[in-house]
Enzyme design. Structure first.
Site, short mmCIF file in Angstrom:
data_model
loop_
_atom_site.label_atom_id
_atom_site.label_comp_id
_atom_site.label_asym_id
_atom_site.label_seq_id
_atom_site.Cartn_x
_atom_site.Cartn_y
_atom_site.Cartn_z
N LEU B 70 25.68 32.30 28.64
CA LEU B 70 25.38 32.64 27.25
C LEU B 70 26.63 33.07 26.50
O LEU B 70 26.60 33.20 25.27
CB LEU B 70 24.31 33.73 27.18
CG LEU B 70 22.90 33.29 27.60
CD1 LEU B 70 21.94 34.47 27.62
CD2 LEU B 70 22.37 32.19 26.68
N ASN B 101 30.08 35.81 34.07
CA ASN B 101 31.51 35.57 33.82
C ASN B 101 31.84 35.65 32.33
O ASN B 101 32.41 34.74 31.75
CB ASN B 101 31.96 34.23 34.41
CG ASN B 101 31.25 33.05 33.80
OD1 ASN B 101 30.13 33.20 33.29
ND2 ASN B 101 31.88 31.89 33.84
N ASP B 158 29.99 33.69 39.89
CA ASP B 158 30.05 32.30 39.43
C ASP B 158 31.22 32.03 38.49
O ASP B 158 31.54 32.84 37.63
CB ASP B 158 28.76 31.89 38.72
CG ASP B 158 28.81 30.44 38.27
OD1 ASP B 158 29.01 29.57 39.13
OD2 ASP B 158 28.68 30.19 37.07
N HIS B 185 29.00 30.43 44.11
CA HIS B 185 29.68 29.25 43.58
C HIS B 185 30.57 28.77 44.72
O HIS B 185 31.62 29.34 44.98
CB HIS B 185 30.50 29.67 42.35
CG HIS B 185 31.43 28.62 41.82
ND1 HIS B 185 31.29 28.09 40.56
CD2 HIS B 185 32.52 28.03 42.35
CE1 HIS B 185 32.26 27.21 40.35
NE2 HIS B 185 33.03 27.16 41.42
N HIS B 238 24.66 25.11 42.06
CA HIS B 238 25.10 23.75 41.74
C HIS B 238 25.70 22.94 42.90
O HIS B 238 26.86 22.56 42.87
CB HIS B 238 26.08 23.75 40.56
CG HIS B 238 27.16 24.81 40.57
ND1 HIS B 238 27.92 25.07 41.67
CD2 HIS B 238 27.57 25.64 39.60
CE1 HIS B 238 28.78 26.03 41.36
NE2 HIS B 238 28.59 26.40 40.11
N ASP B 311 23.46 25.09 34.53
CA ASP B 311 24.89 25.43 34.40
C ASP B 311 25.36 25.17 32.97
O ASP B 311 26.49 24.71 32.74
CB ASP B 311 25.76 24.66 35.41
CG ASP B 311 27.13 25.32 35.58
OD1 ASP B 311 27.37 26.40 34.99
OD2 ASP B 311 27.97 24.76 36.31
#
Lengths: 369, 438
Positions: B70, B101, B158, B185, B238, B311
């Site tokens: 976001l 992050n 991540d 990640h 992911h 993602d």
């Protein structure tokens, strides 16, 4: 003559026909280079910008010399001396330069693909890749081909002899834009390319490359090589950490005098420069008659003249056709400067000079086609 | 229930097929006061009720995105909680997990609280993933217990993997006691650093430094070993390679407490997309070759990969006007995920919805079983977080029409099948006929 691409971003843009066009036109400009006043008016009134984001005096000066010998105006932009270092985006820089009415932008960039992006952003400008990251350096491959063709007797006969030629490219192929362009160019003309490097300096996947072999043993490859193209170890791109030492590299992959002696008679040694003597090539090898390094540099100017001329030539024809220029003067000059003396078929060359420079005649029916 | 229930009158969702974890049936749905009040055929609502047409549509539990950037705080020029939430609603989501992050990163109670506060007025439930380590630097544990007390159920660094196996083991041991999940990640920096695309035939040809599949796989293998040892829950973000999928498949058979997600771009695009050096196709993990794409599809189909996560990674246009290797990785995902899943996977609609709704809801700890309100079921008394989607609608992605503050979708001009018609968040119709209501 085939339809020349709008941009020269990679060798594949040219195809076999485009490659041979460049080589043939280069002949004229090599001849021009031998004159006391090595200049032709072919691109008078046009402007060429060099946009270099990476230090490269050799390539930049070569392109600028080529443009000047074609009578183009030359503008030189270098990172560090302009807003490019102040956070301006590549796109803004390019759009600013194009807004100045530039006809061709010659781009050197440390990022692979940057010239392709520039080509997407420009409206009318031609874009020439003067080396991008590890990707390609097409004019370097063209001048190598020209040098090899000349060593094979020049002209169409020399060109034909490139087919089946055994070419060894040795060195830091992983990080080499020159190697990628060379492989594409030699393969397009039918040469048999072998890559030689330690595994850590090869690209990760080579399966779809148009090469006949990949070897770790230079000694095995040399006795059958017609051309050896020696590449620099690009320590600045991280090769240093991929080798135990340069000494070990030289021991396995340097073109030493002992190794050069195993080459067949008539073999040609090429190096795109700058050479690191004592590492990838021994100093005495670089001085052998087989080594064409100086000739490569001289041919570089002529090849780049040919590329700029072919990229911008069409617009020139239209301009001249509109009668904005003194046709008589140009014709005289064109004949004198372009056609002049020479080892080539004068009729064909004259036709070309007239068509390209003076705007007479159609591209159809071109004898060089 | 959350702290905010929009005042809504009675709503009738008419003519659709209700699809949730319990099954699939033709039914109308009546919603009032933020909850489903009735599910059945031929329902009517009283005068003054709003009727939402669901003809030809699937009425599903709202979608849940396990992986949303976001960008707030710190990169509000790319996205905000408000704009990202609107994009999520348009994509059929009723909950997102905001990645930590940000700048500052979500590694402190204050930072987490600030995002939760911003989320209170959003059109989706904004859950927060906390950082595993302070500043996501991989060196010191973030205050996980304090963040868990604020409701954080999932932690991740991540953008980067926790590089040190010792640090990750310590984090897993600590997390096990808190009952929270650590999301990794998976990318070994020593194998990936400097890379800008998948290492393979295309990177070799294009001269772009590569990120090998190995960079992901060695960390997947490592974390599966650590999860087995510590019995803490690990979620793998992911996944993008065939061998990663294989490793997870085997680990699940052996009972390792692991879940995994895949992003839509990893099952719809290949590394050949980089051929034009367009940074819109730069993402991390990178787009992989077709064999990996096929393996991700197969992993989603057989349940090895539990969930689809977007993602969603907004970047402003100027950042994608850079050379490929210098441009930041990441692409938008919220508004295209459902359509890409329907278009790209070829799975029954209920399976697609499960991958986007109840399964991620459970991983995020937002499902009914965990005391949350996401992921269904759709039954009287349940929270009305619903997505009404037309699985046959065809539409063309127009980057300029996206609700995200950024435009970096690689799907501009592509025609996709499947589109959200209405989204209800806590009973409020936040999207009606494909248009955001606020």
């Amino acid at each position: 003559m085939s339809r020349f691409p709008r941009h020269l971003l990679e060798v594949a843009d040219l195809g076999r026909d485009g490659l041979t066009d460049v080589l043939r036109v280069t002949d004229s400009f090599v001849e021009v280079g031998h004159r006391s006043n090595p200049k032709v008016p072919a691109l008078r009134g046009r402007s060429v910008a060099t946009l270099f984001f990476e230090d490269s005096t050799r390539t930049r000066v070569s392109f600028e010399t080529a443009a000047k010998r074609l009578s183009a105006d030359v503008l030189s932009f270098a990172a560090g001396s302009s807003s490019m270092n102040k956070g301006e985006s590549l796109r803004d820089t390019v759009e600013t330069i194009e807004a100045m009415g530039i006809d061709a932008i010659v781009v050197r960039h440390p990022s692979s693909g940057a010239p392709a992006q520039v080509a997407r952003w420009v409206r009318g400008c031609a874009v020439v890749n003067a080396g991008d990251g590890w990707h390609e350096h097409p004019t370097q491959a063209l001048l190598d081909l020209y040098t090899v063709r000349h060593a094979l007797g020049g002209g169409d006969a020399g060109l034909r002899r490139i087919e089946g030629l055994r070419v060894v490219i040795v060195g830091d192929i992983r990080h080499s834009r020159v190697a990628r362009s060379q492989v594409a160019a030699y393969a397009a003309l039918g040469a048999l390319v072998t890559l030689v490097a330690p595994p850590t300096l090869l690209p990760p996947v080579l399966e779809d490359w148009p090469v006949v072999g990949v070897h770790y043993d230079l000694d095995a490859a040399l006795p059958t090589a017609d051309v050896v193209s020696v590449l620099r170890v690009q320590a600045e791109r991280g090769s240093g950490t991929r080798l135990p030492s340069l000494r070990e590299y030289t021991a396995g992959f340097g073109l030493t005098g002992r190794r050069a002696a195993t080459l067949p008679p008539g073999a040609v040694i090429l190096h795109p420069g700058p050479m690191v003597r004592g590492v990838e090539i021994a100093s005495d090898v670089a001085e052998l008659p087989a080594a064409r390094v100086t000739e490569q540099v001289a041919n570089g100017v002529a090849v780049r003249m040919a590329v700029l001329f072919l990229l911008l030539g069409q617009g020139e024809r239209e301009m001249v056709g509109q009668g904005e220029r003194d046709e008589r003067a140009l014709q005289g000059q064109g004949e004198r400067e372009m056609v002049g003396q020479g080892e080539r078929d004068e009729r064909a060359l004259q036709g070309q000079g007239e068509r390209e420079l003076l705007g007479q005649g159609e591209r159809e029916g071109d004898q060089d086609g | 229930m959350g702290d905010r229930t929009a005042p809504t009158g009675t709503l009738l969702i008419r003519g659709g097929t209700v699809v949730d974890a319990t099954g699939e049936r033709r039914a109308d749905v009546v919603v009032a006061d933020g909850r489903v009040v009735a599910v059945g055929e031929g329902l009517t609502a009283g005068p003054g009720a709003t009727v939402l047409d669901a003809g030809g549509c699937v009425v599903a539990p709202g979608l849940v995105d396990l992986h949303t950037h976001l960008r707030q705080p710190g990169s509000e020029e790319s996205e905000t909680v408000e704009t990202g939430s609107r994009a999520a609603s348009l994509g059929g989501f009723t909950a997102v997990v905001a990645m930590p992050n940000t700048n500052p990163p979500l590694d402190s109670a204050d930072a987490v609280r600030s995002v939760l506060d911003l989320g209170r007025s959003a059109t989706v439930e904004v859950a927060v993933a906390g950082a595993i380590t302070v500043a996501r630097a991989g060196e010191r544990l973030a205050p996980m217990a304090e963040l868990a007390a604020l409701g954080v159920r999932i932690f991740t660094d991540d953008g980067a993997g926790v590089q040190s196996a010792g640090m990750m083991r310590c984090a897993l041991e600590y997390a096990a006691a808190l009952g929270v999940t650590l999301a990794q990640h998976c990318e070994d920096a020593s194998l990936a650093d400097g890379g800008a695309m998948h290492e393979g035939a295309w990177s070799s040809r294009l001269g772009v430094p590569g990120i090998p599949g190995l960079a992901e796989e060695v960390m997947v293998a490592r974390d599966l070993a650590l999860a087995r040892e510590t019995a803490a829950r690990v979620h793998l973000l992911h996944l993008s390679t065939a061998r990663s999928v294989d490793l997870v498949r085997v680990a699940k058979v052996q009972g390792v407490p692991v879940t995994a997600e895949a992003a839509p771009h990893h099952f719809t695009l290949t590394d050949a997309s980089a051929a034009t050096y367009d940074p819109l196709f730069k993402v991390n993990p990178p787009l992989r070759p077709q064999a990996d794409v096929d393996a991700v599809v197969a992993g989603l189909a057989d349940g090895t990969i539990d969930a689809i996560a977007t993602d969603h990674a907004p970047h402003p246009p100027e950042s994608k006007d850079l050379p490929f290797d210098l441009a930041p990785p990441g692409m938008l995902g919220l508004e295209t995920a459902l359509a890409l899943a329907i278009t790209g996977l070829g799975l029954p609609i209920r399976q697609v919805v499960g991958l986007l709704s109840w399964r991620p809801a459970s991983i995020a700890g937002l499902d009914a079983g965990a005391g949350g309100e996401q992921g269904g079921p759709i039954a009287a008394g349940c929270p009305a977080n619903l997505c009404v989607l037309d699985p046959a609608a065809r539409w063309t992605v127009d980057p300029a029409a996206l609700a995200s503050r950024s435009r970096n979708t690689p799907y501009g001009g592509r025609t996709l099948t499947g589109r959200v018609r209405h989204t209800l968040f806590r009973g409020e119709p936040v999207v009606v006929d494909g248009r955001a209501q606020r």
